[in-house]
Design a protein around this motif. Structure first.
Motif, short mmCIF file in Angstrom:
data_model
loop_
_atom_site.label_atom_id
_atom_site.label_comp_id
_atom_site.label_asym_id
_atom_site.label_seq_id
_atom_site.Cartn_x
_atom_site.Cartn_y
_atom_site.Cartn_z
N THR A 57 -19.62 -3.29 43.53
CA THR A 57 -18.44 -4.14 43.56
C THR A 57 -18.90 -5.57 43.34
O THR A 57 -19.64 -6.12 44.16
CB THR A 57 -17.70 -4.00 44.90
OG1 THR A 57 -17.23 -2.66 45.01
CG2 THR A 57 -16.51 -4.95 44.97
N GLY A 58 -18.51 -6.13 42.19
CA GLY A 58 -18.94 -7.47 41.84
C GLY A 58 -18.84 -7.66 40.34
O GLY A 58 -18.43 -6.75 39.62
N SER A 59 -19.23 -8.83 39.87
CA SER A 59 -19.13 -9.14 38.44
C SER A 59 -20.35 -8.60 37.70
O SER A 59 -21.28 -8.07 38.30
CB SER A 59 -19.04 -10.64 38.24
OG SER A 59 -20.32 -11.21 38.40
N LEU A 62 -23.69 -9.76 38.94
CA LEU A 62 -24.27 -8.99 40.04
C LEU A 62 -25.06 -7.80 39.50
O LEU A 62 -26.17 -7.51 39.96
CB LEU A 62 -23.17 -8.48 40.99
CG LEU A 62 -23.67 -7.50 42.07
CD1 LEU A 62 -24.56 -8.20 43.09
CD2 LEU A 62 -22.51 -6.80 42.76
N PRO A 194 -11.28 -6.62 36.34
CA PRO A 194 -12.56 -7.13 36.82
C PRO A 194 -12.78 -6.78 38.29
O PRO A 194 -11.82 -6.60 39.04
CB PRO A 194 -12.42 -8.65 36.65
CG PRO A 194 -10.96 -8.92 36.66
CD PRO A 194 -10.30 -7.70 36.09
N GLY A 195 -14.05 -6.67 38.69
CA GLY A 195 -14.37 -6.43 40.10
C GLY A 195 -15.39 -5.32 40.31
O GLY A 195 -15.95 -5.20 41.38
N TYR A 236 -21.44 0.61 50.58
CA TYR A 236 -20.59 -0.43 51.18
C TYR A 236 -19.16 -0.24 50.66
O TYR A 236 -18.96 0.43 49.66
CB TYR A 236 -21.13 -1.83 50.83
CG TYR A 236 -22.64 -1.86 50.88
CD1 TYR A 236 -23.30 -1.60 52.08
CD2 TYR A 236 -23.40 -2.03 49.73
CE1 TYR A 236 -24.68 -1.53 52.13
CE2 TYR A 236 -24.78 -1.98 49.78
CZ TYR A 236 -25.42 -1.72 50.98
OH TYR A 236 -26.78 -1.64 51.02
N THR A 237 -18.20 -0.87 51.34
CA THR A 237 -16.80 -0.71 50.95
C THR A 237 -16.60 -1.16 49.50
O THR A 237 -16.84 -2.31 49.17
CB THR A 237 -15.89 -1.54 51.86
OG1 THR A 237 -16.27 -1.31 53.21
CG2 THR A 237 -14.44 -1.17 51.65
N PRO A 238 -16.14 -0.27 48.63
CA PRO A 238 -15.93 -0.64 47.23
C PRO A 238 -14.53 -1.21 47.01
O PRO A 238 -13.66 -1.08 47.87
CB PRO A 238 -16.07 0.70 46.51
CG PRO A 238 -15.55 1.69 47.50
CD PRO A 238 -15.87 1.16 48.88
N ALA A 239 -14.31 -1.81 45.84
CA ALA A 239 -12.98 -2.30 45.45
C ALA A 239 -12.17 -1.10 44.98
O ALA A 239 -12.07 -0.81 43.79
CB ALA A 239 -13.11 -3.35 44.35
N ILE A 240 -11.58 -0.39 45.93
CA ILE A 240 -10.98 0.92 45.65
C ILE A 240 -9.89 0.84 44.58
O ILE A 240 -9.86 1.65 43.65
CB ILE A 240 -10.45 1.53 46.97
CG1 ILE A 240 -11.66 1.92 47.83
CG2 ILE A 240 -9.57 2.75 46.70
CD1 ILE A 240 -11.36 2.11 49.29
N VAL A 242 -9.54 -1.33 42.23
CA VAL A 242 -10.15 -1.59 40.92
C VAL A 242 -10.72 -0.28 40.36
O VAL A 242 -10.63 -0.01 39.16
CB VAL A 242 -11.24 -2.68 41.01
CG1 VAL A 242 -11.89 -2.90 39.65
CG2 VAL A 242 -10.64 -3.99 41.51
#
Lengths: 361, 361
Positions: A57-59, A62, A194-195, A236-240, A242
């Motif tokens: 989770t990130g750009s 990352l 994005p994310g 870790y908790t993902p950007a679900i 996204v």
């Protein structure tokens, strides 16, 4: 507003709608099925059956930096190919990591010479070769990547590629081209929000990463791969939401077919380069190494990129990007990565033409 | 499915719908207004007027680790308060960063003794004190944070807090309590989708961070703060749709009022602790230091947490979390951080009761 930026891109309605589904826990079977599907589809997109994919989770930054921190230790010697803004960002990451970096460079708008790479490889032993594949600051793609990777493997290097602006949009074969690590992201050629970004690692790269010490937890690719392998989860908790969007975007990509999308982007970019010939905008990159996913156009010498970007947006609702670094005011950058059709290119060209008239009047 | 997990949480319909708005470029005025609003609201949520907020794309782990990598250099001495799983994760980050870490510990379910902290501060000079505020693995909140921070400031330390599971849900005053750095995230008490996290830094912490070398680019908080300060942008592509959701969630939070939400969570958690008394589930944390945002319940000794979590989900569509680490099978963890009402607590309690009957039959 219509986005012609080289990421993030304009999304299809069904991708946007997928994101408004209710959140699920990332420790449930439902999530595991989702992640499994996304990982399998990403393997298809980078063309690997042997590698494993870490979903972050990130750009894109990352993903690229996680590749650096997971494979390189302070003091390691690295050969970097740099031919633009994102090559320089990669250099900055490597130096912050404590790598000893030798650089093969190229003039802006071109790619490095294979003979320069070979000379560097002969002079010294390196742990890894790092390069950007599609350099969006200049609109070039490293068309010799396959040959360079084969060469680097002959000398025993890991081959690590920032393919953020290419994956899904440019011909790329991870396994066949002997790539050990490749970083990509959701919001460019895949056409997702994005994310989310990702890194695919070869079995050899995974072995190397397991021995590397002092990785930040969040950038520790071995941990992501262990989690996905053993339980189809992220550590870790993902950007679900996204990921919901990404799942849908990957489905659309599969329906079009990877080769189909590669061809479509190439067609649109070439159409744009062809059509602007009549209106004083010229191609910035050398023809043979032009990227399929982003066109970089030199603006007429009496006008500034800044004023063109502003006028396009305010008068025509078209968003393109300015240059980066020293090209900031002399080029504009146009991405065709999103939900863009032939008529959008025509609309953009007529907007550019009208811009010139407005700015000169 | 109804989520009672301690993040990510069940979202309100309007937050979900906000996410399906079309993507905008993060280099436009429209985005700048969005980010400005989110940053201002986050300052309200952490109660700072003097500090600055870095908005990251990533999980809470990223925010906590960015705090570590931006403020600490290899060899720096750090005093860590650890009383659970997330305290240990913080220790791991600090050690990977190369910090020399002394630890004040507490039994699980309790917090550290102030006298132990004071003794440690007297014995040695430290650059910073790190602690978790709400430890979701045991359901405790460091109720003495204000006193501990004042003490640490007297000895010249930076006070750095992982408040991931607390921000927006527990009484917390960054400026008034002399906190130098605090990490929070979108998907817990703020009630937004997962994918965005943040760190607020005091003016003193910003000065320290500017001098720290070898920060990964993606974790370099000074860069985020410089960007937000100078141009109301993020340095890298943010999860734009998650920010749409966060903007809406923050609006809802402001309408409820911070103190109102603190009271509501406390009320719901206390209601749950009260109601389970009759059905053999008991409170795990010591009463005086119980968290308002997550309840941790010891399961009846003849049953396993695993079977309860599974039965709750399959029979009643209720999702709660198992224990972490050595508590994995002896407790369940229930978050009230989401869109949860009093009747949901009643439904959960009746589900728990029915679970016992099913599992014993």
């Amino acid at each position: 507003m219509k986005l012609f930026t080289p990421g993030p891109v304009y999304l299809r309605r069904e991708v946007l709608e997928a994101m408004s589904r209710q959140v699920i826990s990332h420790r449930t079977q439902e999530f595991r099925s989702l992640l499994r599907k996304v990982v399998d589809d990403l393997k298809y997109v980078v063309q690997t059956t042997e590698g494993e994919v870490a979903v972050l989770t990130g750009s894109g930054t990352l993903a690229v930096e996680s590749m650096v921190y997971s494979l390189i230790e302070p003091g390691d010697r690295v050969l970097l190919l740099s031919f633009g803004f994102f090559g320089e960002r990669l250099r900055e990451s490597l130096i912050r990591r404590g790598a000893v970096v030798d650089v093969v460079e190229a003039p802006l708008g071109d790619i490095v010479e294979i003979s320069d790479v070979e000379n560097a490889l002969e002079r010294r032993h390196y742990k890894a070769l790092f390069t950007v594949f599609t350099e969006t600051s200049t609109g070039v793609t490293l068309r010799e990547l396959k040959r360079i990777a084969e060469l680097a493997k002959k000398y025993g290097l890991l081959v690590c590629v920032d393919a953020i602006s290419a994956i899904g949009g440019e011909e790329f074969y991870m396994d066949r081209w002997c790539i050990d690590a490749v970083a990509g992201c959701s919001q460019k050629c895949i056409g997702a929000p994005p994310g989310v970004s990702f890194v695919a690692l070869s079995p050899e790269a995974i072995k190397v990463a397991e021995k590397v010490r002092g990785k930040p937890i969040y950038m520790d690719l071995t941990r992501y791969i262990k989690y996905v392998h053993e339980r189809s989860e992220t550590p870790y908790t993902p950007a679900i939401n996204v990921l919901y969007g990404l799942e849908t975007a990957l489905q659309i990509l599969k329906e079009e077919g990877l080769e189909g999308r590669w061809r479509r982007f190439r067609y649109l970019t070439d159409l744009l380069y062809e059509r602007v010939k009549t209106i004083e905008f010229t191609r910035f990159p050398r023809f043979e190494v032009r990227s399929s996913t982003v066109a970089v156009l030199k603006v007429p010498s009496d006008l500034s990129a800044k004023s063109i970007v502003k006028t396009l947006r305010e008068e025509f609702g078209i968003v393109v990007a300015r240059g980066l670094g020293i090209l900031e005011n002399s080029v504009i950058r146009v991405g065709v990565m999103g939900y863009i059709a032939e008529e959008d290119i025509e609309y953009l060209v007529s907007g550019l033409k009208a811009c010139i008239d407005i700015l000169r009047s």
